[in-house]
Design a protein around this motif. Structure first.
Motif, mmCIF file in Angstrom:
data_model
loop_
_atom_site.group_PDB
_atom_site.id
_atom_site.type_symbol
_atom_site.label_atom_id
_atom_site.label_comp_id
_atom_site.label_asym_id
_atom_site.label_seq_id
_atom_site.Cartn_x
_atom_site.Cartn_y
_atom_site.Cartn_z
ATOM 1 N N GLU A 52 0.859 -1.175 0.064
ATOM 2 C CA GLU A 52 0.012 0.249 -0.165
ATOM 3 C C GLU A 52 0.758 1.285 0.299
ATOM 4 O O GLU A 52 0.476 2.281 -0.538
ATOM 5 C CB GLU A 52 -0.861 -0.096 1.241
ATOM 6 C CG GLU A 52 -2.150 -0.994 1.060
ATOM 7 C CD GLU A 52 -2.861 -0.746 -0.137
ATOM 8 O OE1 GLU A 52 -3.272 0.191 -0.538
ATOM 9 O OE2 GLU A 52 -3.040 -1.893 -1.105
ATOM 10 N N LYS A 91 2.183 1.759 -3.539
ATOM 11 C CA LYS A 91 1.063 2.343 -4.451
ATOM 12 C C LYS A 91 0.858 3.809 -4.178
ATOM 13 O O LYS A 91 0.627 4.498 -5.066
ATOM 14 C CB LYS A 91 -0.184 1.783 -4.235
ATOM 15 C CG LYS A 91 -0.239 -0.055 -4.871
ATOM 16 C CD LYS A 91 -1.532 -0.589 -4.514
ATOM 17 C CE LYS A 91 -1.404 -2.002 -5.304
ATOM 18 N NZ LYS A 91 -2.778 -2.676 -5.322
ATOM 19 N N LYS A 92 0.746 4.038 -2.842
ATOM 20 C CA LYS A 92 0.667 5.691 -2.467
ATOM 21 C C LYS A 92 1.914 6.534 -2.955
ATOM 22 O O LYS A 92 1.392 7.570 -3.564
ATOM 23 C CB LYS A 92 0.608 5.421 -0.983
ATOM 24 C CG LYS A 92 0.413 6.780 -0.130
ATOM 25 C CD LYS A 92 0.358 6.994 1.174
ATOM 26 C CE LYS A 92 0.237 8.336 1.863
ATOM 27 N NZ LYS A 92 1.565 9.151 1.493
#
Length: 216
Positions: free
Chosen positions: A78, A81-82
């Motif tokens: 995550e 992706k951020k």
């Protein structure tokens, strides 16, 4: 020291035991060229370095290429992706998760290069797999890691993602440069032969045999 060997599915692909007609770009909906990084999403695998390199390639060299990530989430997916979204490269990434063994050689074979900016070593298997498949290798310029690929890979300054951008740009625009790097990789692989591995085991056994003779 026991030399590493590429995984069995790489050897099967080279020997023709797998279907080489698979259109890997179609299967994974890859649009355009890509670099390949097979690694779990752990922080030390340093996926964010590739994101930075992609941004530089796009903004400074006019090259918008993809990165194909094969590997499960070790807790950092995550965040990757951020960060990709913040760097405006999210649309250039393929997150495939776990990929079956028989597809992995295709992903190497059709890529621009293996790009592996890991912080951990000193030795890793993916560079050997890329060498075997005739794929250029970009690898961390760290103690131990650089020795594994000495003279056969392009080294990455992990403090400067510009080094990745320079190397990828050269591979795309200089076919002779790429060809010579592939040849160097295949030559390097010859020092990691099965005979070397067997000889290492034999030497260990002979050494122990002499010691074992010291007692009943």
């Amino acid at each position: 020291v026991m030399p590493f060997s590429q995984a069995a599915h790489i050897k099967k692909f080279i020997d023709g035991d797998y279907d080489k007609s698979i259109n890997i770009k179609e299967k994974f909906s890859i649009h355009g060229d890509y670099i390949f990084y097979p690694a779990q999403f752990w922080a030390h695998k340093n996926h964010v370095y590739i994101l930075q390199g992609l941004k530089i390639l796009k903004e400074s060299y006019g090259l918008k290429i993809n990165a194909f990530f094969a590997g499960g989430d070790g807790g950092n997916l995550e965040y990757v992706k951020k960060t990709a979204d913040e760097l405006d490269v999210l649309d250039q990434l393929i997150f495939a998760g776990f990929v079956e063994d028989d597809l992995v050689p295709h992903l190497y074979y059709n890529s621009i290069a293996l790009v592996m900016p890991t912080y951990f070593g000193p030795t890793n298997i993916p560079p050997l797999e890329a060498f075997a498949l005739g794929v250029p290798v970009l690898y961390s310029d760290l103690k131990g890691l650089r020795e594994q690929v000495a003279g056969a890979a392009l080294l990455l300054d992990l403090n400067n993602p510009e080094s990745m951008a320079v190397h990828v740009n050269n591979l795309i625009n200089d076919k002779e440069f790429k060809k010579n790097l592939v040849i160097a990789g295949q030559q390097k692989l010859k020092i990691y032969s099965d005979d070397d591995r067997i000889n290492t085991i034999n030497e260990i056994c002979r050494d122990f045999q002499s010691k074992r003779y010291c007692w009943i």
